[in-house]
Write an enzyme that holds these catalytic residues in place. Structure first.
Site, mmCIF file in Angstrom:
data_model
loop_
_atom_site.group_PDB
_atom_site.id
_atom_site.type_symbol
_atom_site.label_atom_id
_atom_site.label_comp_id
_atom_site.label_asym_id
_atom_site.label_seq_id
_atom_site.Cartn_x
_atom_site.Cartn_y
_atom_site.Cartn_z
ATOM 1 N N GLN A 156 0.845 -1.184 0.000
ATOM 2 C CA GLN A 156 0.000 0.000 0.000
ATOM 3 C C GLN A 156 0.882 1.237 0.000
ATOM 4 O O GLN A 156 2.039 1.189 0.415
ATOM 5 C CB GLN A 156 -0.929 -0.022 1.219
ATOM 6 C CG GLN A 156 -1.793 -1.285 1.258
ATOM 7 C CD GLN A 156 -2.731 -1.341 2.436
ATOM 8 O OE1 GLN A 156 -3.312 -0.328 2.807
ATOM 9 N NE2 GLN A 156 -2.907 -2.516 3.019
ATOM 10 N N LYS A 202 1.702 7.602 6.594
ATOM 11 C CA LYS A 202 0.643 6.685 6.172
ATOM 12 C C LYS A 202 -0.674 7.446 6.213
ATOM 13 O O LYS A 202 -1.085 7.921 7.276
ATOM 14 C CB LYS A 202 0.587 5.451 7.083
ATOM 15 C CG LYS A 202 1.768 4.516 6.897
ATOM 16 C CD LYS A 202 1.569 3.192 7.618
ATOM 17 C CE LYS A 202 2.729 2.252 7.348
ATOM 18 N NZ LYS A 202 2.555 0.924 7.983
ATOM 19 N N GLU A 211 -4.289 -0.888 5.556
ATOM 20 C CA GLU A 211 -3.480 -0.317 6.635
ATOM 21 C C GLU A 211 -4.161 0.926 7.175
ATOM 22 O O GLU A 211 -4.669 1.754 6.411
ATOM 23 C CB GLU A 211 -2.067 -0.001 6.140
ATOM 24 C CG GLU A 211 -1.253 -1.236 5.822
ATOM 25 C CD GLU A 211 0.233 -0.935 5.740
ATOM 26 O OE1 GLU A 211 0.653 0.115 6.267
ATOM 27 O OE2 GLU A 211 0.967 -1.746 5.157
ATOM 28 N N GLN A 224 5.810 8.780 11.134
ATOM 29 C CA GLN A 224 6.738 8.003 11.962
ATOM 30 C C GLN A 224 8.171 8.295 11.542
ATOM 31 O O GLN A 224 8.487 8.324 10.353
ATOM 32 C CB GLN A 224 6.461 6.509 11.812
ATOM 33 C CG GLN A 224 7.316 5.613 12.687
ATOM 34 C CD GLN A 224 6.861 4.165 12.616
ATOM 35 O OE1 GLN A 224 6.674 3.605 11.533
ATOM 36 N NE2 GLN A 224 6.656 3.549 13.765
ATOM 37 N N VAL A 225 9.037 8.511 12.513
ATOM 38 C CA VAL A 225 10.430 8.798 12.204
ATOM 39 C C VAL A 225 11.070 7.587 11.546
ATOM 40 O O VAL A 225 10.823 6.441 11.920
ATOM 41 C CB VAL A 225 11.212 9.196 13.476
ATOM 42 C CG1 VAL A 225 11.340 8.028 14.448
ATOM 43 C CG2 VAL A 225 12.588 9.750 13.119
ATOM 44 N N LEU A 226 11.860 7.839 10.525
ATOM 45 C CA LEU A 226 12.593 6.772 9.850
ATOM 46 C C LEU A 226 13.990 6.670 10.446
ATOM 47 O O LEU A 226 14.725 7.671 10.502
ATOM 48 C CB LEU A 226 12.682 7.055 8.350
ATOM 49 C CG LEU A 226 11.473 6.690 7.489
ATOM 50 C CD1 LEU A 226 11.720 7.086 6.037
ATOM 51 C CD2 LEU A 226 11.168 5.211 7.577
ATOM 52 N N ASP A 270 -0.176 -9.625 10.968
ATOM 53 C CA ASP A 270 0.651 -9.445 9.766
ATOM 54 C C ASP A 270 2.140 -9.322 10.112
ATOM 55 O O ASP A 270 2.819 -8.418 9.657
ATOM 56 C CB ASP A 270 0.170 -8.200 9.013
ATOM 57 C CG ASP A 270 0.824 -8.052 7.657
ATOM 58 O OD1 ASP A 270 1.048 -9.073 6.997
ATOM 59 O OD2 ASP A 270 1.102 -6.905 7.252
ATOM 60 N N ASP A 274 5.945 -1.523 11.451
ATOM 61 C CA ASP A 274 4.824 -1.830 10.569
ATOM 62 C C ASP A 274 3.643 -2.450 11.319
ATOM 63 O O ASP A 274 3.381 -3.654 11.228
ATOM 64 C CB ASP A 274 5.282 -2.762 9.443
ATOM 65 C CG ASP A 274 4.313 -2.754 8.268
ATOM 66 O OD1 ASP A 274 3.380 -1.924 8.280
ATOM 67 O OD2 ASP A 274 4.481 -3.585 7.354
#
Length: 554
Positions: free
Chosen positions: A248, A264, A285, A368-370, A437, A457
């Site tokens: 997605q 997202k 999601e 969300q922080v990467l 998931d 995730d």
């Protein structure tokens, strides 16, 4: 004349009575669609569902354990931990028969697997020969192949020895790593940054990386976390691009001061429930699930979900005007005059599943922080041994084999470490948030062996509040191993009320309202009791010392 008059009177009386009865029967019947006033129709049941049974909001599972029994269990476990710390030798607690050998067990299993393969090849060869014959003779019943397959599993004696062996290995792991130095992401990247881009050492991003260690992603009490969440929620978007992998659409936002964040978008309303006939792998999601999962992680004291917060963006200013060329091509204006984009991904990336502003340019989502990615930081992607089949017709091995943990997990040397207990933590966490998931487990490989899993995730969690998916607890149920420290934290939040703590946390700092509806919040308390119930069953089977592991990790 009298007779005729009497007959007419009787007929009229019977007809009138029947008409009254028919009207009485229809009094409570639903009106046809055209006869329902507009405002009443908003709450009116669908005409095609009039006779369908109403969906039950009651959960299909509930725990059999009481609050008193949970308190007794806690006291029992705490006393056992105290006794274990004064134990002279771990080998006396978990004795292994001198004649038993782990490598011998592995060799026997390999030999059995080869034997099975040879038998399959032989059977296939025989079937091929049979198909080439034109004989019409009937095969005797006693010469037919046995159609029942007997699962070759570890026997009871080997199970006991294997459990003791695993306990000894985990204790050995603790001794080898209890004095390990805490390493941060900033430590891993310092020299390279100093050489190539020293200005990054003075950024807010680098300050946050000094709090992300091999044991946790963030410090819940630090000022850096507060600044980070504020940055994610309010920072100006410099560039918007698509994340290449995934089923997605997800957008990478470049923010000031060196931050990258994963956006997202809103897909479904808060009260949306995954349809019972839909598989977990086809579920949508949910941005609010990502937000709630972070708050649950923080309440439980794992600190393994990279910080995430809700944000309301201007879809034109923040995404379309900053989009890369590839992403910008997917924007369009809907018939409702809303700005939309579809992006590129495996499933939900077409105009019928487009992301649109609601209304106009307003779009909410999770940010969300990467964490740093290759080549800056190496990651380990570990296939979850309890991964689902992702097939509509086929089940995974663990779903039909209750000895799966002994036959596979305990025999895998990769799990003769903290990874085994990290997986149990992840199982407990996923069950509470309802996440089915979890096909892979992720950790930062650059930290070395002593590093925690990172709970990434979680967008498909909180799908249903009226159902508790017990299969998520399969690792705990089958392996029956659990951390003392995790149990202690779960018991603490149980006493304080997990749902109450999560509700308060969601109300603090979130601009988006009502992240979780009341039914999802209530499900957290119910599932926590079910988790305690599973641990209770494990302890009745294997005793406290056989289930609880003190590996020195808080």
């Amino acid at each position: 004349m009298l007779i005729i008059f009497s007959v007419i009177t009787l007929y009229t009386l019977i007809w009138t009575t029947n008409e009254f009865e028919r009207q009485e029967q229809l009094r409570d019947a639903p009106l046809p669609p055209g006869a329902v006033p507009f405002w009443s129709a908003l709450d009116h049941q669908n005409i095609y569902d009039l006779y369908a049974p109403s969906a039950s909001k009651e959960p299909k599972q509930s725990s059999n354990i009481t609050r008193q029994r949970i308190e007794e269990l806690f006291q029992l476990i705490r006393n056992a931990r105290t006794d274990q710390t004064h134990s002279v030798s771990i080998k006396k607690l978990y004795p292994i028969d001198p004649g038993w050998n782990f490598q011998k067990l592995i060799d026997e299993r390999v030999a059995r697997e080869k034997e099975d393969e040879n038998k399959k090849d032989s059977d296939a060869h025989d079937e091929a020969n049979d198909s080439n014959t034109n004989s019409t003779k009937t095969t005797p019943i006693n010469s037919l192949p046995d159609l029942t397959t007997i699962e070759k599993t570890v026997n009871e004696y080997d199970k006991i020895q294997l459990r003791h062996y695993i306990h000894q290995l985990l204790h050995k792991w603790k001794k080898e790593h209890e004095n390990d130095k805490i390493v941060t992401i900033a430590d891993l990247m310092h020299d390279e940054i100093l050489q190539e881009e020293p200005s990054r050492l003075n950024t807010s991003w680098y300050a946050c990386m000094t709090k992300a260690t091999n044991l946790r992603v963030y410090d819940p009490h630090s000022m850096e976390l507060k600044r980070l969440l504020n940055h994610l929620q309010n920072g100006e978007v410099i560039e918007a691009s698509e994340m290449s992998q995934g089923t997605q659409i997800k957008i990478i936002l470049d923010l000031p001061d060196g931050f990258e964040a994963l956006f997202k978008p809103y897909r479904v309303p808060r009260n949306y429930q995954t349809l019972p006939d839909h598989f977990y792998f086809s579920d949508v999601e949910r941005h609010h699930a990502e937000i709630a999962a972070f708050h649950v992680d923080r309440i439980l004291g794992f600190y393994r979900v990279p910080p995430v917060i809700g944000r309301l963006v201007d879809i034109t200013r923040d995404i379309r005007e900053t989009a890369t060329e590839e992403l910008a091509k997917t924007f369009f204006t809907s018939p409702a005059n809303n700005t939309c984009f579809r992006g590129h991904c495996s499933y939900y990336c077409d105009t019928s599943h487009a992301v649109c502003g609601k209304p106009g340019n307003r779009l909410e989502g999770s940010v969300q922080v990467l964490l740093p990615r290759p080549p800056e930081i190496d990651w380990d992607k570990i296939t979850h041994p309890y991964r689902r089949s992702y097939s509509a017709v086929r089940k995974a091995k663990w779903e039909s084999d209750e000895n799966y943990c002994y036959d596979h997990v305990f025999l895998d040397e990769e799990f003769h470490s903290r990874l085994l207990l990290d997986m149990m933590d992840l199982s407990a966490y996923d069950f509470l948030i309802g996440n089915m998931d979890r096909h892979h487990m992720m950790r930062i490989g650059s930290f070395g062996a002593n590093t925690a899993l990172i709970h990434l995730d979680n967008g498909r969690s909180f799908g249903r509040y009226d159902h508790d998916e017990l299969t998520i607890l399969a690792p705990i149920r089958q392996c029956c191993l659990f951390r003392y420290s995790t149990f202690a934290r779960l018991h603490r939040v149980y006493r304080q009320g997990l749902s109450t703590l999560v509700t308060r946390s969601l109300e603090n700092g979130e601009k988006l309202q009502k992240i979780l509806i009341d039914e999802h919040v209530a499900a957290l308390d119910r599932r926590l009791e079910i988790l305690f119930d599973h641990l209770h069953v494990c302890i009745k089977t294997h005793t406290v010392k056989g289930v609880m592991v003190d590996d020195g990790i808080d």
